[in-house]
Each structure stands twice: as structure tokens, then as C-alpha cells.
Motif scaffolding. Structure first.
Motif, PDB file in Angstrom:
ATOM      1  N   ARG A  10      85.448 108.367 -25.824  1.00 14.58           N
ATOM      2  CA  ARG A  10      86.524 107.496 -26.200  1.00 14.58           C
ATOM      3  C   ARG A  10      85.935 106.065 -26.031  1.00 14.58           C
ATOM      4  N   GLY A  11      84.804 105.843 -25.417  1.00 16.76           N
ATOM      5  CA  GLY A  11      84.128 104.739 -25.244  1.00 16.76           C
ATOM      6  C   GLY A  11      84.468 103.768 -24.099  1.00 16.76           C
ATOM      7  N   TRP A  12      85.164 104.558 -23.298  1.00 17.56           N
ATOM      8  CA  TRP A  12      85.798 103.889 -21.901  1.00 17.56           C
ATOM      9  C   TRP A  12      84.796 103.986 -20.634  1.00 17.56           C
ATOM     10  N   VAL A  13      84.001 104.739 -20.742  1.00 16.63           N
ATOM     11  CA  VAL A  13      82.896 105.093 -19.759  1.00 16.63           C
ATOM     12  C   VAL A  13      81.706 105.233 -20.094  1.00 16.63           C
ATOM     13  N   ARG A  14      80.437 104.794 -19.487  1.00 18.71           N
ATOM     14  CA  ARG A  14      79.503 105.281 -19.810  1.00 18.71           C
ATOM     15  C   ARG A  14      78.615 105.692 -18.658  1.00 18.71           C
ATOM     16  N   ARG A  15      77.634 106.570 -18.600  1.00 16.55           N
ATOM     17  CA  ARG A  15      76.537 107.052 -17.644  1.00 16.55           C
ATOM     18  C   ARG A  15      75.304 106.442 -17.793  1.00 16.55           C
ATOM     19  N   SER A  16      74.774 106.082 -16.448  1.00 11.34           N
ATOM     20  CA  SER A  16      73.291 105.625 -16.372  1.00 11.34           C
ATOM     21  C   SER A  16      72.777 105.983 -15.094  1.00 11.34           C
ATOM     22  N   PRO A  17      71.484 106.166 -15.275  1.00 15.11           N
ATOM     23  CA  PRO A  17      70.888 106.519 -13.920  1.00 15.11           C
ATOM     24  C   PRO A  17      71.211 105.362 -12.710  1.00 15.11           C
ATOM     25  N   ASP A  18      71.111 105.806 -11.540  1.00 19.99           N
ATOM     26  CA  ASP A  18      71.340 104.675 -10.391  1.00 19.99           C
ATOM     27  C   ASP A  18      70.024 103.964 -10.370  1.00 19.99           C
ATOM     28  N   PRO A  19      70.079 102.696 -10.488  1.00 18.89           N
ATOM     29  CA  PRO A  19      68.646 101.992 -10.357  1.00 18.89           C
ATOM     30  C   PRO A  19      68.356 102.001  -9.054  1.00 18.89           C
ATOM     31  N   ASP A  20      68.967 102.296  -7.913  1.00 17.08           N
ATOM     32  CA  ASP A  20      68.421 102.224  -6.620  1.00 17.08           C
ATOM     33  C   ASP A  20      68.152 103.634  -6.112  1.00 17.08           C
ATOM     34  N   ASP A  21      68.752 104.585  -6.877  1.00 12.18           N
ATOM     35  CA  ASP A  21      68.198 105.910  -6.578  1.00 12.18           C
ATOM     36  C   ASP A  21      68.425 106.837  -7.951  1.00 12.18           C
ATOM     37  N   GLY A  22      67.172 107.180  -8.608  1.00  8.06           N
ATOM     38  CA  GLY A  22      67.188 107.896  -9.792  1.00  8.06           C
ATOM     39  C   GLY A  22      68.037 109.223  -9.819  1.00  8.06           C
ATOM     40  N   ARG A  23      67.892 109.723  -8.602  1.00  7.26           N
ATOM     41  CA  ARG A  23      68.519 111.068  -8.366  1.00  7.26           C
ATOM     42  C   ARG A  23      69.923 111.222  -8.592  1.00  7.26           C
ATOM     43  N   TYR A  24      70.571 110.111  -8.911  1.00  7.60           N
ATOM     44  CA  TYR A  24      72.052 109.728  -8.946  1.00  7.60           C
ATOM     45  C   TYR A  24      72.392 109.218 -10.296  1.00  7.60           C
ATOM     46  N   THR A  25      73.541 109.569 -10.682  1.00  9.67           N
ATOM     47  CA  THR A  25      73.923 108.846 -11.947  1.00  9.67           C
ATOM     48  C   THR A  25      75.269 108.093 -11.562  1.00  9.67           C
ATOM     49  N   LEU A  26      75.410 107.077 -12.277  1.00  8.01           N
ATOM     50  CA  LEU A  26      76.421 106.227 -12.106  1.00  8.01           C
ATOM     51  C   LEU A  26      77.509 106.377 -13.448  1.00  8.01           C
ATOM     52  N   ALA A  27      78.687 106.304 -12.916  1.00 10.32           N
ATOM     53  CA  ALA A  27      79.681 106.092 -14.094  1.00 10.32           C
ATOM     54  C   ALA A  27      80.185 104.647 -14.194  1.00 10.32           C
ATOM     55  N   ILE A  28      80.156 104.051 -15.202  1.00 10.09           N
ATOM     56  CA  ILE A  28      80.485 102.720 -15.492  1.00 10.09           C
ATOM     57  C   ILE A  28      81.582 102.485 -16.383  1.00 10.09           C
ATOM     58  N   LEU A  29      82.573 101.908 -15.847  1.00  7.90           N
ATOM     59  CA  LEU A  29      83.770 101.406 -16.575  1.00  7.90           C
ATOM     60  C   LEU A  29      83.601 100.453 -17.935  1.00  7.90           C
ATOM     61  N   THR A  30      83.795 100.828 -19.011  1.00  3.10           N
ATOM     62  CA  THR A  30      83.478  99.795 -20.176  1.00  3.10           C
ATOM     63  C   THR A  30      84.619  98.639 -20.254  1.00  3.10           C
ATOM     64  N   ASP A  31      84.402  97.732 -20.699  1.00  8.72           N
ATOM     65  CA  ASP A  31      85.543  96.650 -21.125  1.00  8.72           C
ATOM     66  C   ASP A  31      86.702  97.506 -21.789  1.00  8.72           C
ATOM     67  N   GLU A  32      86.168  98.351 -22.696  1.00  9.71           N
ATOM     68  CA  GLU A  32      87.480  99.003 -23.517  1.00  9.71           C
ATOM     69  C   GLU A  32      88.269  99.964 -22.297  1.00  9.71           C
ATOM     70  N   GLY A  33      87.599 100.743 -21.514  1.00 14.02           N
ATOM     71  CA  GLY A  33      88.057 101.315 -20.484  1.00 14.02           C
ATOM     72  C   GLY A  33      88.786 100.586 -19.472  1.00 14.02           C
TER      73      GLY A  33
END
Length: 162
Positions: A85-108
Motif C-alpha cells: 500500500r506504500g505505507w512502509v518500506r524495509r531496508s537493511p539496518d546500516p548499523d548492522d546488516g543482520r537486522y532489517t528496518l521498517a520505515i514509515l513512509t510519508d503516505e504511511g
């Protein structure tokens, strides 16, 4: 010889049955309101809301699962629906690539802002309006006592204690 169980007395039994009913019915009622008014379920809303108040609107998936009271697989499925729905995106955690970040978009964030008033009104109607002025604090204290027994280590690092 085994010890006799500590059976509930009638008042305790009545309290337990009432609490059980609240625990089962309240989430369903809140979920129905969110489905009807916003097209999302309660877990998805709590996920979006958790991200909306996080620093930079981003959290590690593992922490977000704890905040939203769900398992990592359940959160992953919800995040997948929210990504579509374009409300969230995932990205590797730049501090530790073993983790994934969930990021709330502006639309979210817009979705949270749009959805929150109706959700809060329903929570107020169902939970707080029936209580006296003193009872919300009592409810908080009672729930905190129960949660400290259920989860003595607390919900997650950095959380406010029960």
C-alpha cells in the motif's frame, strides 16, 4: 500426595470470566472499527502507530514486533501488506546488516494521522468513558501488576516499565 489446587472463589471466578471476555472481545471490536473506517486491522494500525512515534519513523523489525505485541513472522506478513500500500518500506539496518528496518513512509504517516482520531474515539468510548475519574489509574496499576508477573523482564529494551 499432591497439593490441592488453589481454586478460585466465586468473586475471583466472576472477575476472571469478565477479564477473559474483555481480553477476547475488545481487540475484535477495535479491529472491526479500524477495518470499517480505515481498511486496516488493529495489528497493522499498532504497527503503523509504533513507527509513527519512533525516531526518524524507523525501527528494527524485532523491536517493532515487541512494541506491536506480535511475533516476527506475523509482523513480517503485516509489513508486506503495508508495503504493497506504500505505507512502509524495509531496508537493511546500516548499523548492522543482520537486522532489517521498517520505515514509515510519508503516505504511511498520512494514514496514521487520518486513522488515529477514529481509533482514539473508539478506545475512549469502549475503555475510558465507562470509568470513573479514578479508575483509569487503577486499571493501569492493575494491568501493570499482571504484566510484571506475565513478563517480569519487561516488554522490550527501553520500554516504560509496567
Amino acid at each position: 500426595m499432591t497439593d490441592e489446587p488453589r481454586w478460585l472463589d466465586q468473586d475471583e471466578q466472576n472477575t476472571w470470566v469478565t477479564l477473559f471476555s474483555v481480553l477476547v472481545r475488545l481487540p475484535g471490536t477495535l479491529d472491526a472499527q479500524l477495518q470499517r473506517d480505515a481498511g486496516i486491522n488493529l495489528f497493522e494500525y499498532m504497527t503503523l502507530a509504533g513507527l509513527s512515534v519512533a525516531p526518524e519513523r524507523r525501527l528494527r523489525m524485532s523491536l517493532l514486533a515487541a512494541i506491536s505485541e506480535g511475533s516476527l513472522p506475523r509482523l513480517s506478513q503485516a509489513i508486506g501488506r503495508l508495503e504493497k500500500r506504500g505505507w512502509v518500506r524495509r531496508s537493511p539496518d546500516p548499523d548492522d546488516g543482520r537486522y532489517t528496518l521498517a520505515i514509515l513512509t510519508d503516505e504511511g504517516l498520512e494514514k496514521v494521522v487520518e486513522t488515529a482520531p477514529g481509533h482514539v474515539a473508539e478506545v475512549r468510548r469502549l475503555v475510558f468513558d465507562p470509568l470513573t475519574k479514578a479508575q483509569p489509574r487503577q486499571l493501569h496499576d492493575i494491568c501493570g501488576r499482571i504484566m510484571r508477573t506475565v513478563d517480569p523482564d519487561g516488554p522490550y529494551p527501553g520500554a516504560r516499565p509496567y
